[in-house]
Scaffold this motif. Structure first.
Motif, short mmCIF file in Angstrom:
data_model
loop_
_atom_site.label_atom_id
_atom_site.label_comp_id
_atom_site.label_asym_id
_atom_site.label_seq_id
_atom_site.Cartn_x
_atom_site.Cartn_y
_atom_site.Cartn_z
N THR A 113 53.17 51.22 40.34
CA THR A 113 52.39 52.26 41.00
C THR A 113 51.31 51.63 41.88
N PHE A 114 51.25 52.07 43.12
CA PHE A 114 50.24 51.59 44.06
C PHE A 114 48.92 52.30 43.73
N SER A 115 48.14 51.67 42.87
CA SER A 115 46.91 52.28 42.37
C SER A 115 45.73 51.38 42.67
N VAL A 116 44.53 51.92 42.49
CA VAL A 116 43.31 51.13 42.71
C VAL A 116 43.27 49.93 41.76
N THR A 117 43.66 50.16 40.51
CA THR A 117 43.64 49.08 39.52
C THR A 117 44.61 47.97 39.91
N TYR A 118 45.82 48.35 40.31
CA TYR A 118 46.83 47.37 40.71
C TYR A 118 46.34 46.54 41.90
N VAL A 119 45.82 47.21 42.91
CA VAL A 119 45.35 46.50 44.11
C VAL A 119 44.15 45.63 43.77
N SER A 120 43.29 46.11 42.89
CA SER A 120 42.11 45.33 42.51
C SER A 120 42.51 44.02 41.83
N PHE A 121 43.44 44.10 40.88
CA PHE A 121 43.91 42.90 40.21
C PHE A 121 44.54 41.93 41.21
N LEU A 122 45.37 42.46 42.10
CA LEU A 122 46.06 41.60 43.06
C LEU A 122 45.08 40.97 44.04
N ALA A 123 44.09 41.75 44.48
CA ALA A 123 43.10 41.23 45.43
C ALA A 123 42.23 40.15 44.77
N VAL A 124 41.78 40.41 43.54
CA VAL A 124 40.97 39.41 42.84
C VAL A 124 41.77 38.14 42.60
N MET A 145 47.41 32.87 39.30
CA MET A 145 48.79 33.29 39.06
C MET A 145 48.90 34.13 37.80
N ALA A 146 48.10 33.80 36.78
CA ALA A 146 48.14 34.56 35.53
C ALA A 146 47.56 35.96 35.70
N VAL A 147 46.60 36.10 36.62
CA VAL A 147 45.95 37.40 36.84
C VAL A 147 46.82 38.33 37.67
N GLY A 148 47.60 37.77 38.58
CA GLY A 148 48.38 38.60 39.51
C GLY A 148 49.35 39.55 38.81
N PRO A 149 49.40 40.84 39.23
CA PRO A 149 50.26 41.84 38.60
C PRO A 149 51.56 42.10 39.34
N GLU A 150 51.96 41.18 40.23
CA GLU A 150 53.07 41.48 41.14
C GLU A 150 54.43 41.52 40.47
N PHE A 151 54.56 41.01 39.24
CA PHE A 151 55.89 41.02 38.62
C PHE A 151 56.35 42.45 38.31
N GLY A 152 55.40 43.36 38.09
CA GLY A 152 55.77 44.74 37.78
C GLY A 152 56.63 45.38 38.87
N ILE A 177 54.61 45.71 48.92
CA ILE A 177 54.26 45.39 50.31
C ILE A 177 52.83 45.79 50.63
N CYS A 178 52.48 47.02 50.28
CA CYS A 178 51.12 47.49 50.59
C CYS A 178 50.09 46.74 49.75
N GLY A 179 50.44 46.44 48.50
CA GLY A 179 49.51 45.69 47.65
C GLY A 179 49.20 44.33 48.22
N PHE A 180 50.23 43.58 48.62
CA PHE A 180 50.00 42.26 49.19
C PHE A 180 49.28 42.36 50.54
N ALA A 181 49.61 43.37 51.33
CA ALA A 181 48.96 43.53 52.63
C ALA A 181 47.46 43.75 52.45
N VAL A 182 47.09 44.64 51.54
CA VAL A 182 45.67 44.92 51.31
C VAL A 182 44.98 43.68 50.74
N ALA A 183 45.63 43.04 49.77
CA ALA A 183 45.03 41.85 49.14
C ALA A 183 44.82 40.73 50.15
N MET A 184 45.77 40.55 51.05
CA MET A 184 45.64 39.46 52.03
C MET A 184 44.58 39.77 53.08
N VAL A 185 44.48 41.03 53.47
CA VAL A 185 43.41 41.41 54.42
C VAL A 185 42.05 41.19 53.79
#
Length: 318
Positions: A113-124, A145-152, A177-185
């Motif tokens: 799910t593209f959520s605030v929590t998911y994006v926050s973990f990925l960005a951090v 790498m341990a913090v990243g939630p991208e395997f879901g 895609i959107c999660g990585f895009a936001v995290a990279m920006v």
């Protein structure tokens, strides 16, 4: 063992009880008439061996119990019962090899799910990795790498492809895609901010960095490692051994590659940026391919095993 709690309309209880009683691997059947209020009906409780769980749940859904009542499934860590032992012996196969497709679909749905929590973990995680690559610090890279939630979302794509669920594929792709895009920006902005404070410099991104230079130098081994990690991660999900996911997370360089691409972009080092992007795509592709093939193989092997074992129903009493 799995514990099932069913709410069943009163006029369907006998049919459901008959199904449970005639499914190999079930035990501890309890029927409580008229106790359910929302939705109204009877409550049926039973335990079932994990290896028999998927077929029983599918059969219950075939009867429409999930629409007219409810099906709740819980994993049981400990059951002390001779009846349970007999049920597990009677059910063909091993519980660790059984895939509960409904459970897997639900788990990957929640993690995709593209959520605030998911994006926050990925960005951090991506920002931590940015610090790691700039400092050439392998410990920070492992932590990120341990913090990243991208395997879901990656597991969600594989599950959806095998189950032919286009909605879940789309949902997982959006999250990925959107999660990585936001995290990279955000990480590129973070790099500019750190540069303004003098904590990041161009010399740091252009240094040799022997501990982390592999991140922007992909090779065939990058795909192989991601492929093996995808197999391990998928097996950990289907066998409910979530501890293995930590090992999967720190064996692939998705988050560090995204971080290095973002930092390299902020310093206009496009060679490193494209190399990191290639590393990211190799890792994502390897995990999805491995996850999909693993699930297809598990599905085929379990179906073959079930055919050899015969029908998982007890003969009805005449």
């Amino acid at each position: 063992m799995l514990h099932l709690r069913l709410i069943v309309p009163a006029d369907r209880t006998d049919e459901v009880v008959h199904l449970v009683e005639n499914t190999v691997g079930t035990t501890h059947l309890v029927v409580m008439s008229g106790v359910a209020r929302s939705p109204a009906g009877d409550v049926v409780l039973c335990d079932v061996a994990r290896e028999a769980g998927d077929e029983l749940i599918s059969a219950l859904r075939g009867l429409g119990v999930d629409k007219s009542g409810s099906i709740t499934v819980e994993n049981m860590d400990l059951t002390l019962s001779a009846h349970a032992d007999e049920a597990e012996k009677a059910a063909p196969g091993e519980g660790a090899d059984a895939v509960l497709w409904e459970e897997l679909t639900e788990a990957t749905h929640e993690e995709s799910t593209f959520s605030v929590t998911y994006v926050s973990f990925l960005a951090v995680a991506t920002m931590l990795a940015a610090c790691g690559v700039m400092l050439d610090n392998a410990i920070l890279i492992v932590g990120a790498m341990a913090v990243g939630p991208e395997f879901g979302p990656l597991a969600g794509i594989s599950t959806a492809l095998v189950q032919r669920a286009p909605r879940l594929v789309w949902r997982s792709l959006v999250a990925l895609i959107c999660g990585f895009a936001v995290a990279m920006v955000l990480t590129a902005g973070f790099a500019w901010l750190m540069d303004a404070f003098g904590l990041f410099t161009r010399a740091m991104i252009e240094a040799d960095r022997p501990n982390t230079s592999f991140i922007w130098k992909p090779d065939p081994l990058s795909f192989v490692v991601a492929f093996l990690a995808g197999i391990a991660g998928t097996l950990s999900l289907t066998s409910a051994k979530s501890g293995a996911l930590i090992g999967v997370a720190i064996s692939v360089t998705t988050v560090p590659a995204a971080a290095n691409a973002a930092v390299a972009f902020s310093y206009t080092d496009y060679g490193q940026m494209w190399g990191s992007a290639a590393q990211l795509l190799a890792n994502l592709g390897g995990i999805v391919v491995a996850g999909t093939l693993t699930l297809l193989l598990q599905k085929a092997l379990w179906a073959a095993h079930r055919r050899r074992a015969g029908q998982m129903t007890r003969p009805s009493a005449e």
